[in-house]
Design a protein around this motif. Structure first.
Motif, PDB file in Angstrom:
ATOM      1  N   ILE A   1     -33.037 -22.618 -71.597  1.00  0.00           N
ATOM      2  CA  ILE A   1     -32.025 -22.072 -72.503  1.00  0.00           C
ATOM      3  C   ILE A   1     -30.919 -21.378 -71.708  1.00  0.00           C
ATOM      4  O   ILE A   1     -29.732 -21.525 -72.008  1.00  0.00           O
ATOM      5  CB  ILE A   1     -32.677 -21.109 -73.525  1.00  0.00           C
ATOM      6  N   SER A   2     -31.310 -20.649 -70.650  1.00  0.00           N
ATOM      7  CA  SER A   2     -30.322 -20.010 -69.769  1.00  0.00           C
ATOM      8  C   SER A   2     -29.308 -21.023 -69.264  1.00  0.00           C
ATOM      9  O   SER A   2     -28.113 -20.781 -69.260  1.00  0.00           O
ATOM     10  CB  SER A   2     -31.020 -19.403 -68.555  1.00  0.00           C
ATOM     11  N   ILE A   3     -29.813 -22.175 -68.799  1.00  0.00           N
ATOM     12  CA  ILE A   3     -28.937 -23.208 -68.242  1.00  0.00           C
ATOM     13  C   ILE A   3     -27.974 -23.718 -69.309  1.00  0.00           C
ATOM     14  O   ILE A   3     -26.783 -23.875 -69.064  1.00  0.00           O
ATOM     15  CB  ILE A   3     -29.773 -24.359 -67.627  1.00  0.00           C
TER      16      ILE A   3
ATOM     17  N   GLU B   1     -19.256 -14.951 -71.848  1.00  0.00           N
ATOM     18  CA  GLU B   1     -20.672 -14.548 -71.869  1.00  0.00           C
ATOM     19  C   GLU B   1     -20.996 -13.797 -73.163  1.00  0.00           C
ATOM     20  O   GLU B   1     -22.030 -14.032 -73.791  1.00  0.00           O
ATOM     21  CB  GLU B   1     -20.994 -13.649 -70.667  1.00  0.00           C
TER      22      GLU B   1
ATOM     23  N   THR C   1     -28.438  -8.851 -66.469  1.00  0.00           N
ATOM     24  CA  THR C   1     -27.472  -9.937 -66.634  1.00  0.00           C
ATOM     25  C   THR C   1     -28.133 -11.257 -67.039  1.00  0.00           C
ATOM     26  O   THR C   1     -27.452 -12.229 -67.323  1.00  0.00           O
ATOM     27  CB  THR C   1     -26.651 -10.182 -65.341  1.00  0.00           C
ATOM     28  N   LYS C   2     -29.454 -11.270 -67.060  1.00  0.00           N
ATOM     29  CA  LYS C   2     -30.196 -12.478 -67.388  1.00  0.00           C
ATOM     30  C   LYS C   2     -29.820 -13.004 -68.787  1.00  0.00           C
ATOM     31  O   LYS C   2     -29.881 -12.271 -69.772  1.00  0.00           O
ATOM     32  CB  LYS C   2     -31.684 -12.117 -67.361  1.00  0.00           C
ATOM     33  N   LEU C   3     -29.463 -14.290 -68.877  1.00  0.00           N
ATOM     34  CA  LEU C   3     -28.998 -14.843 -70.149  1.00  0.00           C
ATOM     35  C   LEU C   3     -30.137 -15.072 -71.142  1.00  0.00           C
ATOM     36  O   LEU C   3     -29.978 -14.884 -72.341  1.00  0.00           O
ATOM     37  CB  LEU C   3     -28.254 -16.164 -69.903  1.00  0.00           C
TER      38      LEU C   3
ATOM     39  N   PRO D   1     -34.708 -26.675 -64.414  1.00  0.00           N
ATOM     40  CA  PRO D   1     -35.868 -25.771 -64.489  1.00  0.00           C
ATOM     41  C   PRO D   1     -36.900 -25.966 -63.374  1.00  0.00           C
ATOM     42  O   PRO D   1     -37.738 -25.100 -63.170  1.00  0.00           O
ATOM     43  CB  PRO D   1     -36.484 -26.092 -65.864  1.00  0.00           C
TER      44      PRO D   1
ATOM     45  N   LEU E   1     -35.610 -20.488 -68.745  1.00  0.00           N
ATOM     46  CA  LEU E   1     -34.598 -21.038 -67.844  1.00  0.00           C
ATOM     47  C   LEU E   1     -33.833 -22.205 -68.466  1.00  0.00           C
ATOM     48  O   LEU E   1     -32.624 -22.358 -68.271  1.00  0.00           O
ATOM     49  CB  LEU E   1     -35.257 -21.451 -66.516  1.00  0.00           C
TER      50      LEU E   1
ATOM     51  N   MET F   1     -25.395 -21.143 -69.936  1.00  0.00           N
ATOM     52  CA  MET F   1     -24.484 -21.082 -68.792  1.00  0.00           C
ATOM     53  C   MET F   1     -23.446 -22.194 -68.870  1.00  0.00           C
ATOM     54  O   MET F   1     -22.268 -21.979 -68.568  1.00  0.00           O
ATOM     55  CB  MET F   1     -25.321 -21.218 -67.512  1.00  0.00           C
TER      56      MET F   1
ATOM     57  N   MET G   1     -28.663 -15.198 -60.657  1.00  0.00           N
ATOM     58  CA  MET G   1     -29.177 -13.974 -61.282  1.00  0.00           C
ATOM     59  C   MET G   1     -29.057 -14.061 -62.797  1.00  0.00           C
ATOM     60  O   MET G   1     -29.967 -13.677 -63.525  1.00  0.00           O
ATOM     61  CB  MET G   1     -28.402 -12.754 -60.791  1.00  0.00           C
ATOM     62  N   GLN G   2     -27.908 -14.581 -63.268  1.00  0.00           N
ATOM     63  CA  GLN G   2     -27.704 -14.716 -64.716  1.00  0.00           C
ATOM     64  C   GLN G   2     -28.673 -15.718 -65.320  1.00  0.00           C
ATOM     65  O   GLN G   2     -29.143 -15.550 -66.436  1.00  0.00           O
ATOM     66  CB  GLN G   2     -26.266 -15.144 -65.005  1.00  0.00           C
ATOM     67  N   LEU G   3     -28.954 -16.758 -64.573  1.00  0.00           N
ATOM     68  CA  LEU G   3     -29.902 -17.753 -65.068  1.00  0.00           C
ATOM     69  C   LEU G   3     -31.308 -17.171 -65.145  1.00  0.00           C
ATOM     70  O   LEU G   3     -32.169 -17.686 -65.845  1.00  0.00           O
ATOM     71  CB  LEU G   3     -29.889 -18.993 -64.173  1.00  0.00           C
ATOM     72  N   GLY G   4     -31.509 -16.091 -64.412  1.00  0.00           N
ATOM     73  CA  GLY G   4     -32.814 -15.443 -64.468  1.00  0.00           C
ATOM     74  C   GLY G   4     -33.784 -15.953 -63.418  1.00  0.00           C
ATOM     75  O   GLY G   4     -34.994 -15.790 -63.533  1.00  0.00           O
TER      76      GLY G   4
ATOM     77  N   TYR H   1     -22.467 -27.081 -60.016  1.00  0.00           N
ATOM     78  CA  TYR H   1     -21.272 -26.336 -59.604  1.00  0.00           C
ATOM     79  C   TYR H   1     -20.768 -26.917 -58.298  1.00  0.00           C
ATOM     80  O   TYR H   1     -21.563 -27.281 -57.428  1.00  0.00           O
ATOM     81  CB  TYR H   1     -21.594 -24.861 -59.370  1.00  0.00           C
TER      82      TYR H   1
ATOM     83  N   SER I   1     -32.615 -29.128 -69.225  1.00  0.00           N
ATOM     84  CA  SER I   1     -31.190 -28.988 -69.002  1.00  0.00           C
ATOM     85  C   SER I   1     -30.918 -28.917 -67.508  1.00  0.00           C
ATOM     86  O   SER I   1     -31.811 -28.669 -66.699  1.00  0.00           O
ATOM     87  CB  SER I   1     -30.722 -27.712 -69.687  1.00  0.00           C
ATOM     88  N   ALA I   2     -29.672 -29.111 -67.145  1.00  0.00           N
ATOM     89  CA  ALA I   2     -29.270 -29.000 -65.740  1.00  0.00           C
ATOM     90  C   ALA I   2     -27.817 -28.585 -65.698  1.00  0.00           C
ATOM     91  O   ALA I   2     -27.066 -28.813 -66.645  1.00  0.00           O
ATOM     92  CB  ALA I   2     -29.463 -30.329 -65.018  1.00  0.00           C
ATOM     93  N   ILE I   3     -27.446 -27.926 -64.597  1.00  0.00           N
ATOM     94  CA  ILE I   3     -26.043 -27.513 -64.472  1.00  0.00           C
ATOM     95  C   ILE I   3     -25.592 -27.695 -63.024  1.00  0.00           C
ATOM     96  O   ILE I   3     -26.379 -27.504 -62.093  1.00  0.00           O
ATOM     97  CB  ILE I   3     -25.868 -26.050 -64.976  1.00  0.00           C
TER      98      ILE I   3
ATOM     99  N   GLN J   1     -40.978 -22.320 -60.201  1.00  0.00           N
ATOM    100  CA  GLN J   1     -42.245 -22.478 -60.937  1.00  0.00           C
ATOM    101  C   GLN J   1     -43.135 -23.567 -60.320  1.00  0.00           C
ATOM    102  O   GLN J   1     -43.719 -24.377 -61.042  1.00  0.00           O
ATOM    103  CB  GLN J   1     -41.969 -22.848 -62.407  1.00  0.00           C
TER     104      GLN J   1
END
Lengths: 151, 424
Positions: free
Chosen positions: B368-370, B401, B360-362, A72, B366, B373, A34-37, A10, A6-8, A144
Motif C-alpha cells: 500500500i505504501s508503494i 502527501e 513519515t511512514k505512509l 515488496p 509496503l 507513493m 523511509m516513507q515507504l516504511g 525512480y 506494486s512496484a515503483i 522480508q
C-alpha cells in the motif's frame, strides 16, 4: 512476483564532476525508503551504497544515472554510466585501489573503497563494464527475506 | 506542572496568527500546516525545537511554561539557571547577583548548572572512548534527541548515554537540599529558568529516563522583567558561585562540551538545519573518523534558545567576558572516580532505551505504501513545484502527501489556477 504486488521506479540523473550536487540522489532515495516504511538498517545500507555509486559516476565517468526499483520483495539499484568503462574489475574491486586523480583525492574522495563498500552493503552485487562504452552496477537489497532474482 | 494533555511545549495563539507561511516553511520536520488560515502543529512530528517561535513575525507561537506561582506548590523552591541567564542582563556582570535576584523574587534558593557540567565534563572523555560506534553524539540537546528519533533512527546507538548537565544538577542539588534541610524530596521544587522549549517538554516527557528531577520551568523571557526590577536592590556578601569555573560557564555555548577533549577528533555543530546536514553525513558513514560531535539545535547553542531575551551574539560576548575572570578549577568531592561510579550506578545516566519514532511512514503495508507513493508522485508532477506554502503544506511534495494519505484530503493548490504558466 504476484499480480497484486506494486512496484515503483525512480531515476536520478548524475552529472560528471558535479560535486555540488553529489549526494542528492542517495539523500532523496533515503527519504523515499523511509516513507515507504523500509527497515531503517536496510534503508541505511541502500543509501550508503547509492552514495558510493553516485560518487563513482561523478568522479570517474562521463555521467549517467541511478535507477531505483522498489517492490515488496526487494530494492534494486542500477548505477549506469556512459563510460569510459573499467580496465580490470578485479583490481577495481580491491579495497584501497583507486584510479582517481590527485585533485579528487585531495578533496577527500577516491579512496578506493567505493566498489568494495557497495558489495559489502548489498545482498546482491554485480558489475558489468565495456571499455570505452559503459559501466553498469546492479545492487539488490532483500526485504522480508525475499529471494534475489539473479537475472 | 503544565496543565494540558498536549505533550509539546510549543503552542500557537490563533488570534495572533495571520496565516502567513513563515513557520510552515521553516519547520525542520514539516510539522506545521495551515488549517482554515491558521497554523496548526502536527503533534507527532513536532520536536519542540522552537524554530517556529523564532521565525513567526507576529509572535503567534509561544511555549507553555509555568508562572512564578508554581513555587507555592513546594515547601522549598529552588531556581535552577543555565549560564545562559548570565548573558541576558546588559548592566549586570555578576553571576552571584543574578542568582540572588532569583531569591529576592521568591525562590528559597538559586543555583546554576555548574555541578552538572563539572560531573559530565569529568567523565565525558572516558565514556566516549568506550563506545564501539563512531562518532558519539552528545545527548545534551533535547531537540536533537527528538530529531534523531524521528529522522535518524539508525543513529540512536551513537547517542552518548550520560545525562545532561541540567538534569544531573537537579538530581545532585535536590538530594543535597533534602539532606541539609531534612525535607522530603517531594517537598523540594526545582524550577528551571529555561531558554529552551524542548527542555520544557523533556521535563514532562523525558527521553532515556523514567522521570525528571525538575518540577517546573519558567522561561527566561517571562522572568526577565521581575529580575530586572529586583537587581538594583540585590546585595551580595560573596561574589563567588559554587562550582562556576570557566569551563562550566561555557557549557551551554556551542563548543562547550568539546573543550573537555584534547587530542580526540571532535566537532561542535549548531543550528537545526546545520544539524540535519551533519546527521545525514554521520548516517552515511562519512564522519566515522570523528570521536565526538556536539550538536545543538539552536544557533550558538542554548544562548540562541527561543525563550531568551538578549541577542545571542551579545549574550556570548558577555558570557566570554565573565568567563575570563573565573577560576579554572574548584575544590569538589566529585572527582572523576566518584563520577564514574555514579555513571555505573545509573544515577547520571540515560538508563532507558531511546526508541525510534516512525512519523513519515505512509502505511504499515509496503504494498500500500508503494501505491500511495506512486499516487503522490503523480500528483506532484501536476503541481507548480515552487513550494510557496499558500495551500497550507510546506512544499508541493508535502501537499501531495497530505492529500494522498488523507491528512488533508480536500486541500487544493491555489497557485495552479492563477498561474498556469509556471506549471511544469
Amino acid at each position: 512476483m504476484d499480480n497484486n504486488s506494486s512496484a515503483i521506479n525512480y531515476t536520478f540523473s548524475i552529472e560528471k564532476n558535479d560535486f555540488s550536487r553529489a549526494g542528492q540522489a542517495s539523500s532523496k532515495l533515503k527519504k523515499i525508503l523511509m516513507q515507504l516504511g523500509i527497515d531503517s538498517t536496510i534503508t541505511r545500507r541502500a543509501a550508503i551504497a547509492t552514495y558510493e555509486a553516485e560518487m563513482n559516476i561523478v568522479i570517474h565517468s562521463e555521467g549517467g544515472a541511478i535507477i531505483m526499483q522498489v517492490n515488496p520483495e526487494l530494492i534494486a539499484i542500477y548505477a549506469e554510466d556512459r563510460g569510459p568503462g573499467i580496465d580490470d574489475i578485479e583490481l577495481a574491486m580491491h579495497e584501497g585501489y583507486s584510479t582517481a586523480p590527485d585533485w579528487i583525492r585531495e578533496m577527500g574522495f577516491g579512496a578506493g573503497m567505493g566498489l568494495s563498500n557497495m558489495k559489502r552493503c548489498s545482498d546482491y552485487f554485480n558489475i558489468d563494464t565495456k571499455k570505452g562504452a559503459y559501466t553498469k552496477v546492479t545492487m539488490k537489497f532483500l526485504l522480508q527475506g525475499g529471494v534475489v532474482d539473479k537475472n | 506542572m503544565i496543565k494540558t494533555d498536549y505533550s509539546h511545549s510549543v503552542i500557537l495563539e490563533p488570534s495572533k496568527c495571520v496565516g502567513c507561511t513563515y513557520c510552515i516553511r521553516n519547520c525542520p520536520t514539516e510539522a506545521i500546516r495551515l488549517i482554515n488560515g491558521k497554523a496548526s502543529i502536527i503533534a507527532k512530528k513536532c520536536i519542540d525545537c522552537g524554530e517556529c517561535i523564532r521565525t513567526c513575525p507576529n509572535h503567534a507561537k509561544s511555549a507553555v511554561t509555568d508562572s512564578l506561582d508554581i513555587i507555592k506548590n513546594f515547601k522549598y523552591s529552588v531556581a535552577l539557571a543555565l549560564p545562559v541567564l548570565y548573558g541576558q542582563f546588559k548592566n549586570y556582570n555578576s553571576p552571584a547577583m543574578i542568582l540572588s535576584a532569583l531569591k529576592s523574587i521568591g525562590f528559597d534558593d538559586a543555583y546554576d548548572t555548574s555541578i552538572g557540567s563539572e560531573i559530565t565534563g569529568s567523565i565525558l572523555k572516558t565514556i566516549v572512548k568506550g563506545y564501539n560506534v563512531k562518532p558519539v553524539i552528545s545527548s545534551t540537546c533535547p531537540a536533537i534527541l527528538r530529531l534523531i528519533q524521528v529522522r535518524f533512527p539508525e543513529l540512536i546507538g551513537n547517542i552518548l548515554d550520560i545525562e545532561t548537565p541540567v538534569e544531573i544538577s537537579a538530581r545532585v542539588i535536590k538530594n543535597a537540599i533534602a539532606k541539609k534541610t531534612g525535607l522530603d524530596i517531594s517537598d523540594i521544587g526545582i524550577i528551571l529558568i529555561t531558554p529552551c522549549t524542548a527542555r520544557v517538554t523533556s521535563i514532562r516527557k523525558p527521553i532515556g529516563i523514567d522521570f525528571s528531577y525538575i518540577d517546573g520551568a519558567i522561561s527566561i523571557k517571562d522572568i526577565f522583567g521581575s529580575m530586572l526590577k529586583a537587581l538594583p536592590n540585590v546585595k551580595i556578601s560573596n561574589d563567588e558561585v559554587y562550582g562556576l569555573t570557566r569551563r562550566n560557564m561555557l557549557c551551554t555555548t556551542s563548543g562547550g562540551q568539546v573543550i573537555h577533549f584534547e587530542n580526540e577528533n571532535t566537532m561542535a555543530v549548531d543550528g537545526i538545519h546545520n544539524a540535519i546536514s551533519i546527521l545525514e553525513k554521520i548516517e552515511m558513514d562519512q564522519l566515522d573518523e570523528m570521536d565526538f560531535i556536539e550538536i545543538a539545535a539552536c544557533p550558538k547553542g542554548c544562548l540562541g534558545g527561543p525563550l531568551v531575551v538578549e541577542n545571542k551574539f551579545i549574550a556570548l560576548n558577555k558570557i566570554n567576558r565573565i568567563a575570563r575572570n573565573l577560576p579554572e578549577n574548584f575544590e569538589t568531592e566529585y572527582d572523576t572516580e566518584k563520577c564514574l561510579e555514579m555513571y555505573k550506578e545509573g544515577f547520571i545516566r540515560l538508563t532507558n532505551k531511546i526508541k525510534p519514532m516512525e512519523v513519515t511512514k505512509l502505511d504499515p503495508d509496503l504494498n500500500i505504501s508503494i501505491k500511495k507513493m506512486d499516487a503522490i508522485r503523480n500528483l506532484v508532477s501536476s503541481l507548480p513545484g515552487i513550494d510557496c506554502g499558500i495551500c497550507g503544506s510546506p512544499t508541493c511534495q508535502s501537499f501531495a502527501e497530505d492529500v494522498i494519505t488523507g491528512a488533508r484530503p480536500n486541500a487544493v493548490c491555489p497557485v495552479m489556477n492563477i498561474l498556469p504558466s509556471i506549471k511544469k
